[in-house]
Write a protein that holds these residues in place. Structure first.
Motif, PDB file in Angstrom:
ATOM      1  N   MET A  14       0.863  -1.183   0.000  1.00 17.06           N
ATOM      2  CA  MET A  14       0.000   0.000   0.000  1.00 17.06           C
ATOM      3  C   MET A  14       0.896   1.228   0.000  1.00 17.06           C
ATOM      4  SD  MET A  14      -3.346   0.391   0.108  1.00 17.06           S
ATOM      5  CE  MET A  14      -4.656   1.528   0.527  1.00 17.06           C
ATOM      6  N   HIS A  15       0.523   2.213  -0.779  1.00 18.20           N
ATOM      7  CA  HIS A  15       1.326   3.421  -0.891  1.00 18.20           C
ATOM      8  C   HIS A  15       0.841   4.490   0.084  1.00 18.20           C
ATOM      9  CE1 HIS A  15       3.553   2.068  -4.409  1.00 18.20           C
ATOM     10  NE2 HIS A  15       2.417   1.579  -4.869  1.00 18.20           N
ATOM     11  N   ASP A  16       1.770   5.318   0.526  1.00 17.40           N
ATOM     12  CA  ASP A  16       1.484   6.420   1.426  1.00 17.40           C
ATOM     13  C   ASP A  16       1.054   7.627   0.600  1.00 17.40           C
ATOM     14  OD1 ASP A  16       1.408   8.424   3.302  1.00 17.40           O
ATOM     15  OD2 ASP A  16       3.386   8.011   4.143  1.00 17.40           O
ATOM     16  N   ILE A  17      -0.175   8.072   0.780  1.00 16.05           N
ATOM     17  CA  ILE A  17      -0.696   9.183  -0.010  1.00 16.05           C
ATOM     18  C   ILE A  17       0.108  10.452   0.229  1.00 16.05           C
ATOM     19  CG2 ILE A  17      -2.390   9.819   1.747  1.00 16.05           C
ATOM     20  CD1 ILE A  17      -2.799  10.060  -2.093  1.00 16.05           C
ATOM     21  N   ARG A  18       0.723  10.562   1.407  1.00 15.22           N
ATOM     22  CA  ARG A  18       1.513  11.759   1.694  1.00 15.22           C
ATOM     23  C   ARG A  18       2.743  11.849   0.794  1.00 15.22           C
ATOM     24  NH1 ARG A  18       2.158  10.811   8.020  1.00 15.22           N
ATOM     25  NH2 ARG A  18       2.541   8.745   7.120  1.00 15.22           N
TER      26      ARG A  18
ATOM     27  N   SER B 119      -0.298   7.945 -12.956  1.00 12.33           N
ATOM     28  CA  SER B 119      -1.616   7.964 -12.324  1.00 12.33           C
ATOM     29  C   SER B 119      -1.722   8.998 -11.216  1.00 12.33           C
ATOM     30  CB  SER B 119      -1.935   6.580 -11.744  1.00 12.33           C
ATOM     31  OG  SER B 119      -0.944   6.197 -10.805  1.00 12.33           O
ATOM     32  N   SER B 120      -0.656   9.742 -10.967  1.00  5.59           N
ATOM     33  CA  SER B 120      -0.664  10.659  -9.821  1.00  5.59           C
ATOM     34  C   SER B 120      -1.725  11.739  -9.956  1.00  5.59           C
ATOM     35  CB  SER B 120       0.719  11.298  -9.641  1.00  5.59           C
ATOM     36  OG  SER B 120       1.068  12.085 -10.763  1.00  5.59           O
ATOM     37  N   SER B 121      -1.929  12.262 -11.170  1.00  7.48           N
ATOM     38  CA  SER B 121      -2.895  13.352 -11.331  1.00  7.48           C
ATOM     39  C   SER B 121      -4.309  12.888 -10.989  1.00  7.48           C
ATOM     40  CB  SER B 121      -2.843  13.909 -12.762  1.00  7.48           C
ATOM     41  OG  SER B 121      -3.115  12.889 -13.706  1.00  7.48           O
ATOM     42  N   GLN B 122      -4.685  11.677 -11.430  1.00 10.70           N
ATOM     43  CA  GLN B 122      -6.015  11.159 -11.105  1.00 10.70           C
ATOM     44  C   GLN B 122      -6.155  10.894  -9.608  1.00 10.70           C
ATOM     45  OE1 GLN B 122      -3.841  10.130 -13.541  1.00 10.70           O
ATOM     46  NE2 GLN B 122      -4.883   8.662 -14.886  1.00 10.70           N
ATOM     47  N   LEU B 123      -5.114  10.320  -9.016  1.00 13.59           N
ATOM     48  CA  LEU B 123      -5.161  10.021  -7.587  1.00 13.59           C
ATOM     49  C   LEU B 123      -5.236  11.294  -6.757  1.00 13.59           C
ATOM     50  CD1 LEU B 123      -2.500   7.173  -7.496  1.00 13.59           C
ATOM     51  CD2 LEU B 123      -4.963   6.910  -7.192  1.00 13.59           C
ATOM     52  N   LEU B 124      -4.452  12.289  -7.140  1.00 13.06           N
ATOM     53  CA  LEU B 124      -4.457  13.541  -6.384  1.00 13.06           C
ATOM     54  C   LEU B 124      -5.779  14.282  -6.549  1.00 13.06           C
ATOM     55  CD1 LEU B 124      -0.810  14.798  -7.010  1.00 13.06           C
ATOM     56  CD2 LEU B 124      -1.791  13.921  -4.868  1.00 13.06           C
ATOM     57  N   ALA B 125      -6.431  14.141  -7.702  1.00 15.59           N
ATOM     58  CA  ALA B 125      -7.735  14.771  -7.896  1.00 15.59           C
ATOM     59  C   ALA B 125      -8.764  14.170  -6.938  1.00 15.59           C
ATOM     60  CB  ALA B 125      -8.192  14.598  -9.344  1.00 15.59           C
TER      61      ALA B 125
ATOM     62  N   GLU C 116     -17.833  11.669   1.084  1.00 10.82           N
ATOM     63  CA  GLU C 116     -16.429  11.611   1.530  1.00 10.82           C
ATOM     64  C   GLU C 116     -15.987  10.167   1.709  1.00 10.82           C
ATOM     65  OE1 GLU C 116     -13.232  10.892   4.083  1.00 10.82           O
ATOM     66  OE2 GLU C 116     -15.269  10.732   4.915  1.00 10.82           O
ATOM     67  N   ALA C 117     -16.841   9.336   2.286  1.00 14.21           N
ATOM     68  CA  ALA C 117     -16.501   7.926   2.486  1.00 14.21           C
ATOM     69  C   ALA C 117     -16.331   7.209   1.151  1.00 14.21           C
ATOM     70  CB  ALA C 117     -17.578   7.241   3.319  1.00 14.21           C
ATOM     71  N   GLU C 118     -17.180   7.525   0.203  1.00  8.92           N
ATOM     72  CA  GLU C 118     -17.087   6.907  -1.121  1.00  8.92           C
ATOM     73  C   GLU C 118     -15.771   7.274  -1.799  1.00  8.92           C
ATOM     74  OE1 GLU C 118     -19.474   6.780  -5.413  1.00  8.92           O
ATOM     75  OE2 GLU C 118     -20.365   7.785  -3.667  1.00  8.92           O
ATOM     76  N   LEU C 119     -15.384   8.551  -1.703  1.00 11.60           N
ATOM     77  CA  LEU C 119     -14.108   8.967  -2.286  1.00 11.60           C
ATOM     78  C   LEU C 119     -12.937   8.319  -1.564  1.00 11.60           C
ATOM     79  CD1 LEU C 119     -14.728  12.768  -2.965  1.00 11.60           C
ATOM     80  CD2 LEU C 119     -14.472  10.946  -4.662  1.00 11.60           C
ATOM     81  N   GLY C 120     -13.063   8.169  -0.238  1.00 11.77           N
ATOM     82  CA  GLY C 120     -12.014   7.493   0.518  1.00 11.77           C
ATOM     83  C   GLY C 120     -11.833   6.057   0.074  1.00 11.77           C
ATOM     84  N   HIS C 121     -12.948   5.349  -0.121  1.00 14.21           N
ATOM     85  CA  HIS C 121     -12.889   3.965  -0.601  1.00 14.21           C
ATOM     86  C   HIS C 121     -12.304   3.919  -2.019  1.00 14.21           C
ATOM     87  CE1 HIS C 121     -14.833   2.507   2.902  1.00 14.21           C
ATOM     88  NE2 HIS C 121     -16.050   2.943   2.607  1.00 14.21           N
ATOM     89  N   LYS C 122     -12.692   4.874  -2.847  1.00 10.59           N
ATOM     90  CA  LYS C 122     -12.187   4.905  -4.220  1.00 10.59           C
ATOM     91  C   LYS C 122     -10.687   5.140  -4.237  1.00 10.59           C
ATOM     92  CE  LYS C 122     -13.021   7.219  -8.665  1.00 10.59           C
ATOM     93  NZ  LYS C 122     -13.823   8.263  -9.374  1.00 10.59           N
ATOM     94  N   LEU C 123     -10.216   6.049  -3.395  1.00 14.28           N
ATOM     95  CA  LEU C 123      -8.780   6.334  -3.329  1.00 14.28           C
ATOM     96  C   LEU C 123      -8.018   5.123  -2.787  1.00 14.28           C
ATOM     97  CD1 LEU C 123      -6.459   8.364  -3.630  1.00 14.28           C
ATOM     98  CD2 LEU C 123      -6.967   9.155  -1.303  1.00 14.28           C
TER      99      LEU C 123
ATOM    100  N   ALA D 185      -8.897   2.005  -2.895  1.00 15.11           N
ATOM    101  CA  ALA D 185      -8.917   0.923  -3.885  1.00 15.11           C
ATOM    102  C   ALA D 185      -7.914   1.188  -4.998  1.00 15.11           C
ATOM    103  CB  ALA D 185     -10.329   0.777  -4.464  1.00 15.11           C
ATOM    104  N   ALA D 186      -7.815   2.455  -5.427  1.00 15.63           N
ATOM    105  CA  ALA D 186      -6.859   2.797  -6.484  1.00 15.63           C
ATOM    106  C   ALA D 186      -5.426   2.590  -6.010  1.00 15.63           C
ATOM    107  CB  ALA D 186      -7.072   4.240  -6.929  1.00 15.63           C
ATOM    108  N   LEU D 187      -5.135   3.023  -4.787  1.00 17.08           N
ATOM    109  CA  LEU D 187      -3.786   2.839  -4.242  1.00 17.08           C
ATOM    110  C   LEU D 187      -3.478   1.362  -4.040  1.00 17.08           C
ATOM    111  CD1 LEU D 187      -3.684   5.750  -1.621  1.00 17.08           C
ATOM    112  CD2 LEU D 187      -2.345   5.596  -3.735  1.00 17.08           C
ATOM    113  N   ALA D 188      -4.485   0.598  -3.601  1.00 14.16           N
ATOM    114  CA  ALA D 188      -4.277  -0.828  -3.343  1.00 14.16           C
ATOM    115  C   ALA D 188      -4.024  -1.617  -4.622  1.00 14.16           C
ATOM    116  CB  ALA D 188      -5.477  -1.408  -2.612  1.00 14.16           C
ATOM    117  N   SER D 189      -4.434  -1.086  -5.751  1.00  8.94           N
ATOM    118  CA  SER D 189      -4.258  -1.790  -7.022  1.00  8.94           C
ATOM    119  C   SER D 189      -2.878  -1.581  -7.624  1.00  8.94           C
ATOM    120  CB  SER D 189      -5.321  -1.332  -8.022  1.00  8.94           C
ATOM    121  OG  SER D 189      -5.066   0.002  -8.458  1.00  8.94           O
TER     122      SER D 189
END
Length: 430
Positions: A1-5, A26-32, A89-96, A98-102
């Motif tokens: 798992m990656h550190d979003i920071r 993929s950083s631009s999509q993740l940061l958005a 907010e929870a949905e975006l958290g799960h989406k982020l 999931a994206a990082l976990a992939s």
């Protein structure tokens, strides 16, 4: 798992690191996604703060006999708005998440560039492949010719297929005893000479455990799943590593070195037509696993140590092998760097993988929330985890049978293994 920071601080470096694996930026999509979520968090915090202030003002107004209808309406509107924002907010958290976990782990700088196993770099060899004065047989022919009582043969693929289908084998008589001896020999070596603690873990694990070591969500098709939402372990790396999930370990007890011999279950998705004869690629096989949990600064040396432990097994079994460093295109999802040990297989006249020793650094620890800290300190940090085969028992059996076969179909037993076979210097005969 990656550190979003880390992604926020250095998006270009994040993309460049994954680019070594051939993954598009993929950083631009993740940061958005991250910024949209953080904006919602700020809005929720502001609404909460305003609700608290307004509630106090309502109380003051009512105590003084005033009209608080406007403020009451405002508080009610805030209460009605917040659940929708919280859900978003929870949905975006799960989406982020999931994206990082992939996304796979970043590679160590020492990993060579390459597309596949053809680009792996050989580090060293041990032993010399044997020159036979007779035509050597593949392991499956040796096993099928070896008697195991009045009915069974040493390796029986037909009866295994009758029971379970393709990619299974029944070992009987001398072959069954040989596999058991190999497993016990490896466990004794790792526990008495290499400092590992033997563990007998569950063979079924929950989804969190398989996620923690990185098999899920990306590799679900490679696994077997039960009807009650458990998973058959693909390797005992999964239960052994997850023993420290959610814990904070005292750094004084590290490295924590664990070993186990378990069956491993793999669907072999995508391997149709590969190694269809014999025991090289099966749905069920036994493996002695090594897992180490270390402090971050020790993990690089720990990988070299674990590789040497696996090499010691093959040296004592007198099996020629080579060690390679996997290239960027062949390194596994969770690993930053991997050493493969490949044993010589005479029937194929090539080296085949028998152990893979990987450093995942803090990639698995973040997924498992496994930390450590020094005694007397409050701050924690993620542990580093490593795993490696010490070694695959079935493949060790293949290599031993083929490398030590004799003209009469019997198998020479190396001295290190003889105590586990009642002192026998040979087993079986055609």
């Amino acid at each position: 798992m990656h550190d979003i920071r880390l992604l926020r601080d250095a998006p270009e470096a994040f993309d460049a690191a994954l680019g070594r694996r051939g993954i598009a930026p993929s950083s631009s999509q993740l940061l958005a996604i991250d910024e949209a979520r953080r904006a919602l968090i700020r809005e929720l915090q502001e609404l909460q703060a305003r609700r608290n202030v307004a509630s106090k003002e309502i109380g003051q107004i009512r105590r003084s006999g005033g009209d608080a209808a406007a403020l009451t309406a405002e508080v009610q509107a805030i209460k009605e708005r917040m659940p929708a924002l919280e859900a978003e907010e929870a949905e975006l958290g799960h989406k982020l998440d999931a994206a990082l976990a992939s996304l796979p782990n970043h590679l160590d700088d020492a990993v060579p560039a390459g597309a596949d196993e053809a680009d792996n770099v050989e580090l060293r060899r041990w032993g010399t492949p044997r020159s036979f004065d007779f035509e050597p047989l593949p392991h499956y022919e040796l096993g099928e010719r070896m008697a195991a009582g009045p009915v069974l043969r040493g390796m029986d693929f037909e009866r295994a297929a009758k029971i379970a289908g393709a990619r299974f084998v029944v070992l009987a008589g001398p072959m069954a005893r040989l596999e058991r001896a190999l497993a016990q020999f490896m466990l004794d070596l790792h526990t008495t000479e290499h400092g590992f603690v033997e563990v007998q873990p569950p063979y079924l694990v929950g989804t969190d455990a398989v996620f923690g070591t990185g098999q899920l969500p990306k590799f679900a098709d490679d696994l077997f799943r039960t009807t009650d939402d458990r998973w058959l372990i693909p390797t005992s790396e999964v239960p052994l590593t997850n023993l420290v999930a959610g814990e904070i370990l005292d750094e004084a007890v590290l490295p924590l070195r664990l070993t186990a011999c378990t069956p491993c279950f793999r669907s072999e998705a995508g391997s149709a037509g590969r190694d269809t004869r014999g025991m090289l690629r099966q749905h069920q096989f036994s493996k002695v696993e090594m897992v180490s949990v270390t402090v971050p600064e020790a993990s690089r040396d720990e990988q070299d140590y674990m590789t040497a432990c696996a090499e010691a097994v093959l040296q004592k079994l007198e099996l020629p092998y080579r060690v390679v460093m996997l290239c960027s295109g062949d390194t596994g999802f969770s690993a930053v760097r991997t050493h493969d040990i490949e044993v010589w297989v005479p029937a194929q006249q090539t080296y085949r993988e028998i152990s893979s020793v990987s450093n995942t650094r803090d990639f698995q620890a973040r997924r498992m929330r496994a930390r450590c800290r020094k005694a007397g300190e409050r701050d924690t940090r993620f542990v580093h985890t490593l795993n490696g085969s010490g070694v695959a028992v079935g493949r060790a059996l293949i290599a031993l049978v083929e490398n030590h076969q004799q003209a009469d179909g019997s198998i020479r037993v190396p001295p290190a293994l003889q105590p586990y076979l009642g002192g026998a210097a040979t087993i079986g005969a055609a």
